[in-house]
Design an enzyme around this catalytic site. Structure first.
Site, PDB file in Angstrom:
ATOM      1  N   LYS A  76      -7.424  21.427  11.938  1.00  0.00           N
ATOM      2  CA  LYS A  76      -7.244  20.531  11.598  1.00  0.00           C
ATOM      3  C   LYS A  76      -7.762  19.491  12.884  1.00  0.00           C
ATOM      4  CE  LYS A  76      -5.323  16.592   8.289  1.00  0.00           C
ATOM      5  NZ  LYS A  76      -4.464  15.909   7.702  1.00  0.00           N
ATOM      6  N   SER A 151      -5.255  14.368   2.865  1.00  0.00           N
ATOM      7  CA  SER A 151      -5.682  14.085   4.023  1.00  0.00           C
ATOM      8  C   SER A 151      -6.355  15.482   4.982  1.00  0.00           C
ATOM      9  CB  SER A 151      -5.642  13.610   4.917  1.00  0.00           C
ATOM     10  OG  SER A 151      -4.126  13.623   6.213  1.00  0.00           O
ATOM     11  N   SER A 175      -0.386  15.789   1.923  1.00  0.00           N
ATOM     12  CA  SER A 175      -1.432  15.798   2.550  1.00  0.00           C
ATOM     13  C   SER A 175      -1.919  17.522   2.854  1.00  0.00           C
ATOM     14  CB  SER A 175      -2.065  15.431   4.099  1.00  0.00           C
ATOM     15  OG  SER A 175      -2.020  14.400   3.692  1.00  0.00           O
TER      16      SER A 175
END
Lengths: 484, 95
Positions: A76, A151, A175
């Site tokens: 990420k 997210s 997330s």
């Protein structure tokens, strides 16, 4: 090769069926071929990936390979990577190349894993749909009209479409779990403090926690083993040894006590999602588990509490983005205040600015007791709810998200409606408990996630409970069409 | 609590955020809606509840007061928007 799990890839590398360079090229080609449809990567690090793969093959030939050596993964874009841009999906950090590696990245590197690139996300991890990214929304591989969740939406979409066998995520209010649910993959948010936050760009420091996202619980167990551990550079890292998460996967579930919080099945839950979750619970009954109804009475107040705690902490954390030492700087500032204000005003997107403003307001003189102190008290009550529940049950289950993936653009005009997408996931962050989401069916062509919440440091049990379900179901093996 | 234009301007100033005139009404509306959500907390009596600052009741670890970091100034300043002679440059502060 792209349909193999980490465990299968590990076996293939060990047997010499393919090399890490071949495997890495295969995934890089898939990213080049398919990611135009998904936008799941912000940066693809072709050269460094091939170099890492070659180094992994050399390490293997020396007889020094571990179980993850040579296996590709996506990071990420919230984790600092020395030499590869770390944008946090923000214009503010569009040109930011971190001068060091996050501990999570360093540990994956030490295990010999190959970083394919950095995945798209909501800006500074603030969002539930991946629509706040400076680099544009990510699309859900199951239906490109739909959001992947957020997210960690890029990580979830990349794993679901088999552009990466696994990815890292972070979870401040859902997330990891919510995008895992919306994209039909598995993901675990460990206990707060289990995985180091060093080099993970901070959103809300008392809630943030990193974890693995992969197709199966077994793969999550493998990757979590590499990610977890004490880190003296993170002051909230917990000094506690990391168990072998794979060792407990095979344990049967006879006598396991599952608690179903009545508040997770009330108004607001899409009945079709509820039906899929009910069917999953029935599967657990057949596996020998005992199911009891429980109550988490303060569930409805988790979202309001979170929207004080998280913005307050973000307003403080993001004050370091000031246009002076790194990141975006506005053109021709007329004085220092103008430099701060315009660098931040131009560098941050609307949702980030909203949360900074809410946090600034909540912490401002005269409002602290009414907002932040009150929220910390609410947090205690929410945490106490779980404490009571875990006196009765071993694991809590319910839906991860009240609906399946919604359409791109559907909730962007109404922040509060967007926030409620995390109504079932936020409480675990407030309490600091581990939570997991695994695929448990579909509504139409959009996946449903089953959420598992465990007691502190009970990751091994969550992974075991998830793995046993995946031995008798095949939802986690389903593949979105068009990515063969 | 509904926020007015001047509230938004004040908060944006405190947060050192430049926001455009045209966007203020939308910020006022969205921030007011978020605060209305947040104010649902007031329905719960929390008198006497100990505020929870950290999920694990942890205490801050201490370490030896020893030098552990090396000087990496040039490395860190390589990513700064403007530096000169090892210093970060900003607009003139002192007249």
């Amino acid at each position: 090769m792209h349909n193999k799990t980490l465990a299968e890839l590990s076996a293939g590398l060990t047997a010499g069926a393919f090399s890490s360079v071949e495997l890495t090229r295969h995934f890089l080609e898939r990213i080049a071929r398919f990611d135009g449809q998904l936008n799941s990567f912000i940066t693809v690090s072709v050269e460094s990936a091939l170099a890492q793969a070659a180094a992994a093959d050399a390490r293997r030939s020396r007889g020094e390979a571990g179980p993850l050596t040579g296996i590709p993964l996506a990071q990420k874009d919230i984790f600092c990577t020395n030499g590869v841009r770390t944008s946090c999906a923000s214009k503010m950090l569009d040109s930011f190349v971190a001068p060091y590696d996050a501990t999570v990245v360093a540990q994956c590197n030490a295990a010999g894993m190959v970083m394919l690139g950095k995945t798209n996300m909501d800006e500074f991890a603030m969002g539930s749909s991946n629509e706040t990214s400076f680099y544009g929304p990510v699309k859900n591989p199951w239906d490109t009209a739909a959001v992947p969740g957020g997210s960690s939406g890029g990580s979830a979409a990349a794993v679901a479409a088999r552009l990466a066998p696994a990815a890292t995520g972070t979870d401040t209010g859902g997330s990891i779990r919510q995008p895992a649910a919306l994209c039909g993959i598995s993901g675990i948010k460990p206990t707060y403090g289990r995985v180091s936050r060093y080099g993970m760009i901070a959103f809300a420091s008392s809630l943030d926690q990193a974890g693995p996202m992969a197709r199966t619980a077994e793969d999550c167990a493998l990757l979590l083993g590499a990610m977890a551990g004490f880190d003296p550079r993170d002051s909230t890292s917990v000094e506690r040894s990391v168990p072998d998460y794979r060792a407990a996967l095979g344990q049967d579930l006879k006598g396991l006590k599952i608690g179903l919080p009545q508040e997770y099945f009330g108004a607001g839950l899409d009945p079709a999602v509820g039906a899929a979750v009910d069917a999953a619970i029935d599967e657990y009954r057949r596996l020998g588990a005992e199911v009891v109804e429980i109550s988490l009475p303060n569930t409805g107040l988790a979202v309001p509490t979170y929207y004080v705690v998280a913005p307050a902490e973000c307003s403080s954390n993001l004050s370091r983005m000031d246009g002076v030492r790194f990141g975006y700087r506005c053109e021709n500032p007329k004085d220092l205040e103008d430099l701060y204000k315009r660098s931040r005003g131009e560098g941050f997107g609307a949702e980030v600015k909203r949360r900074i403003m809410i946090g600034t307001y909540a912490l401002s003189a005269g409002y602290y007791d009414a907002y932040y102190l009150k929220a910390q008290q609410m947090r205690q009550l929410i945490s106490d709810d779980f404490k009571r529940a875990f006196e009765q049950v071993d694991v809590i289950m319910g839906p991860t998200s009240p609906t399946v993936a919604f359409n791109i653009g559907e909730k962007t005009a109404d922040p509060v409606a967007m926030y409620l997408a995390d109504v079932y996931t936020i409480a675990a962050n407030l309490a600091g408990l581990p939570g997991m989401s695994i695929p448990a069916g579909f509504v139409g062509n959009r996946p449903v996630g089953l959420q598992l919440i465990g007691n502190y440091f009970d990751e091994a049990r969550l992974l075991n409970v998830a793995h046993q379900y995946q031995q008798v179901t095949d939802w986690h093996q389903r593949m979105p069409q068009g990515f063969e | 609590m509904a926020l007015e234009r001047k509230d938004v301007e004040n908060i944006a100033h405190l947060a050192r955020l430049a926001i455009s005139e045209a966007d203020i009404p939308e910020y006022a509306r969205n921030l007011s809606n978020i605060l209305a959500l947040v104010e649902q907390m007031s329905a719960v009596d929390t008198a006497g509840v100990h505020p929870m600052a950290h999920p694990l009741d942890a205490t801050q670890r201490l370490r030896e007061d020893a030098v552990t970091e090396t000087d990496q100034r040039d490395h860190f300043q390589a990513i700064a928007p403007a530096v000169e002679a090892g210093l970060y440059l900003v607009p003139k502060v002192i007249e």
